[in-house]
Design a protein around this motif. Structure first.
Motif, PDB file in Angstrom:
ATOM      1  N   TYR A  31       3.602  22.024  10.158  1.00  0.00           N
ATOM      2  CA  TYR A  31       4.985  21.693   9.823  1.00  0.00           C
ATOM      3  C   TYR A  31       5.946  22.711  10.445  1.00  0.00           C
ATOM      4  O   TYR A  31       6.988  22.342  10.983  1.00  0.00           O
ATOM      5  CB  TYR A  31       5.155  21.638   8.305  1.00  0.00           C
ATOM      6  N   GLU A  32       5.582  23.981  10.406  1.00  0.00           N
ATOM      7  CA  GLU A  32       6.423  25.025  11.001  1.00  0.00           C
ATOM      8  C   GLU A  32       6.519  24.847  12.511  1.00  0.00           C
ATOM      9  O   GLU A  32       7.588  25.036  13.105  1.00  0.00           O
ATOM     10  CB  GLU A  32       5.864  26.404  10.656  1.00  0.00           C
ATOM     11  N   THR A  33       5.423  24.461  13.147  1.00  0.00           N
ATOM     12  CA  THR A  33       5.415  24.232  14.594  1.00  0.00           C
ATOM     13  C   THR A  33       6.352  23.075  14.939  1.00  0.00           C
ATOM     14  O   THR A  33       7.115  23.153  15.917  1.00  0.00           O
ATOM     15  CB  THR A  33       3.983  23.935  15.092  1.00  0.00           C
TER      16      THR A  33
ATOM     17  N   LEU B 101      10.277  13.846  17.041  1.00  0.00           N
ATOM     18  CA  LEU B 101       9.926  14.956  16.150  1.00  0.00           C
ATOM     19  C   LEU B 101      10.276  14.626  14.694  1.00  0.00           C
ATOM     20  O   LEU B 101       9.543  14.993  13.782  1.00  0.00           O
ATOM     21  CB  LEU B 101      10.623  16.243  16.601  1.00  0.00           C
ATOM     22  N   MET B 102      11.366  13.909  14.489  1.00  0.00           N
ATOM     23  CA  MET B 102      11.715  13.485  13.134  1.00  0.00           C
ATOM     24  C   MET B 102      10.651  12.527  12.596  1.00  0.00           C
ATOM     25  O   MET B 102      10.268  12.600  11.430  1.00  0.00           O
ATOM     26  CB  MET B 102      13.091  12.806  13.112  1.00  0.00           C
ATOM     27  N   ASP B 103      10.163  11.624  13.461  1.00  0.00           N
ATOM     28  CA  ASP B 103       9.094  10.703  13.060  1.00  0.00           C
ATOM     29  C   ASP B 103       7.835  11.472  12.671  1.00  0.00           C
ATOM     30  O   ASP B 103       7.204  11.185  11.649  1.00  0.00           O
ATOM     31  CB  ASP B 103       8.764   9.724  14.187  1.00  0.00           C
TER      32      ASP B 103
ATOM     33  N   GLN C  29       5.902  11.731   9.068  1.00  0.00           N
ATOM     34  CA  GLN C  29       4.477  11.422   8.926  1.00  0.00           C
ATOM     35  C   GLN C  29       3.736  12.578   8.267  1.00  0.00           C
ATOM     36  O   GLN C  29       2.836  12.362   7.448  1.00  0.00           O
ATOM     37  CB  GLN C  29       3.869  11.088  10.288  1.00  0.00           C
ATOM     38  N   ILE C  30       4.110  13.790   8.609  1.00  0.00           N
ATOM     39  CA  ILE C  30       3.477  14.967   7.985  1.00  0.00           C
ATOM     40  C   ILE C  30       3.767  14.978   6.487  1.00  0.00           C
ATOM     41  O   ILE C  30       2.875  15.238   5.673  1.00  0.00           O
ATOM     42  CB  ILE C  30       3.956  16.267   8.654  1.00  0.00           C
ATOM     43  N   LEU C  31       4.993  14.676   6.109  1.00  0.00           N
ATOM     44  CA  LEU C  31       5.338  14.644   4.685  1.00  0.00           C
ATOM     45  C   LEU C  31       4.546  13.550   3.965  1.00  0.00           C
ATOM     46  O   LEU C  31       4.088  13.746   2.835  1.00  0.00           O
ATOM     47  CB  LEU C  31       6.841  14.442   4.505  1.00  0.00           C
ATOM     48  N   ASP C  32       4.367  12.392   4.618  1.00  0.00           N
ATOM     49  CA  ASP C  32       3.557  11.315   4.038  1.00  0.00           C
ATOM     50  C   ASP C  32       2.111  11.760   3.847  1.00  0.00           C
ATOM     51  O   ASP C  32       1.497  11.484   2.813  1.00  0.00           O
ATOM     52  CB  ASP C  32       3.590  10.068   4.929  1.00  0.00           C
ATOM     53  N   ILE C  33       1.567  12.465   4.841  1.00  0.00           N
ATOM     54  CA  ILE C  33       0.186  12.950   4.761  1.00  0.00           C
ATOM     55  C   ILE C  33       0.047  13.973   3.640  1.00  0.00           C
ATOM     56  O   ILE C  33      -0.931  13.958   2.896  1.00  0.00           O
ATOM     57  CB  ILE C  33      -0.263  13.531   6.116  1.00  0.00           C
ATOM     58  N   GLN C  34       1.044  14.851   3.503  1.00  0.00           N
ATOM     59  CA  GLN C  34       1.002  15.840   2.421  1.00  0.00           C
ATOM     60  C   GLN C  34       1.006  15.153   1.058  1.00  0.00           C
ATOM     61  O   GLN C  34       0.269  15.555   0.157  1.00  0.00           O
ATOM     62  CB  GLN C  34       2.191  16.796   2.519  1.00  0.00           C
ATOM     63  N   GLU C  35       1.820  14.119   0.909  1.00  0.00           N
ATOM     64  CA  GLU C  35       1.883  13.391  -0.358  1.00  0.00           C
ATOM     65  C   GLU C  35       0.545  12.699  -0.643  1.00  0.00           C
ATOM     66  O   GLU C  35       0.039  12.736  -1.766  1.00  0.00           O
ATOM     67  CB  GLU C  35       3.002  12.353  -0.306  1.00  0.00           C
ATOM     68  N   GLU C  36      -0.032  12.093   0.384  1.00  0.00           N
ATOM     69  CA  GLU C  36      -1.327  11.434   0.206  1.00  0.00           C
ATOM     70  C   GLU C  36      -2.410  12.444  -0.156  1.00  0.00           C
ATOM     71  O   GLU C  36      -3.261  12.180  -1.010  1.00  0.00           O
ATOM     72  CB  GLU C  36      -1.717  10.686   1.480  1.00  0.00           C
ATOM     73  N   LEU C  37      -2.356  13.619   0.460  1.00  0.00           N
ATOM     74  CA  LEU C  37      -3.318  14.674   0.155  1.00  0.00           C
ATOM     75  C   LEU C  37      -3.196  15.113  -1.298  1.00  0.00           C
ATOM     76  O   LEU C  37      -4.209  15.283  -1.993  1.00  0.00           O
ATOM     77  CB  LEU C  37      -3.116  15.868   1.098  1.00  0.00           C
TER      78      LEU C  37
END
Length: 120
Positions: free
Chosen positions: A4-6, A26-28, A32-40
């Protein structure tokens, strides 16, 4: 989270070069990273719930009638086997009609209405 920082650093760099297409991508990726974090987080919660169910399951004592008791419960409270098997809920059976001085007799689940004839 390093990834996420990268992405944040890449986003800032894209802003510097004023590249709208790259900014959009990059916004997309960030979304997607936020979605993956929520799923995790959801999956971790599910694993924790399954561990709790497994621990209770190993403590359950099954009987001929549709009730269960817990080995660790010194009072041997009668619980509904149907509710446990369907929804993993430990529901205490109720004496019908209510007679608080006597355990033997008919018990009923207040949720699913399963009846148990307890004779021990």
């Amino acid at each position: 989270m390093k990834l996420y920082e990268t992405i944040q650093d890449a986003y800032k760099l894209a802003q510097t070069y004023n590249d709208p297409e790259l900014l959009g991508k990059l916004m997309d990726v960030r979304g997607q990273i936020l979605d993956i974090q929520e799923e995790l987080m959801d999956l971790r919660q599910e694993v924790e719930n399954l561990r709790k169910i497994q621990a209770i399951e190993s403590d359950i004592e099954r009987h001929d009638e549709p009730y269960i008791t817990l080995k660790s419960d010194g009072n041997k409270i009668l619980r509904c086997a149907t509710c446990w098997d369907r929804k993993h809920e430990l529901i205490q059976l109720q004496k019908t009609p209510p007679q608080f001085n006597h355990v033997m007799g008919t018990h009923e689940c207040p949720i699913c209405k399963t009846k148990v004839n307890y004779t021990k």
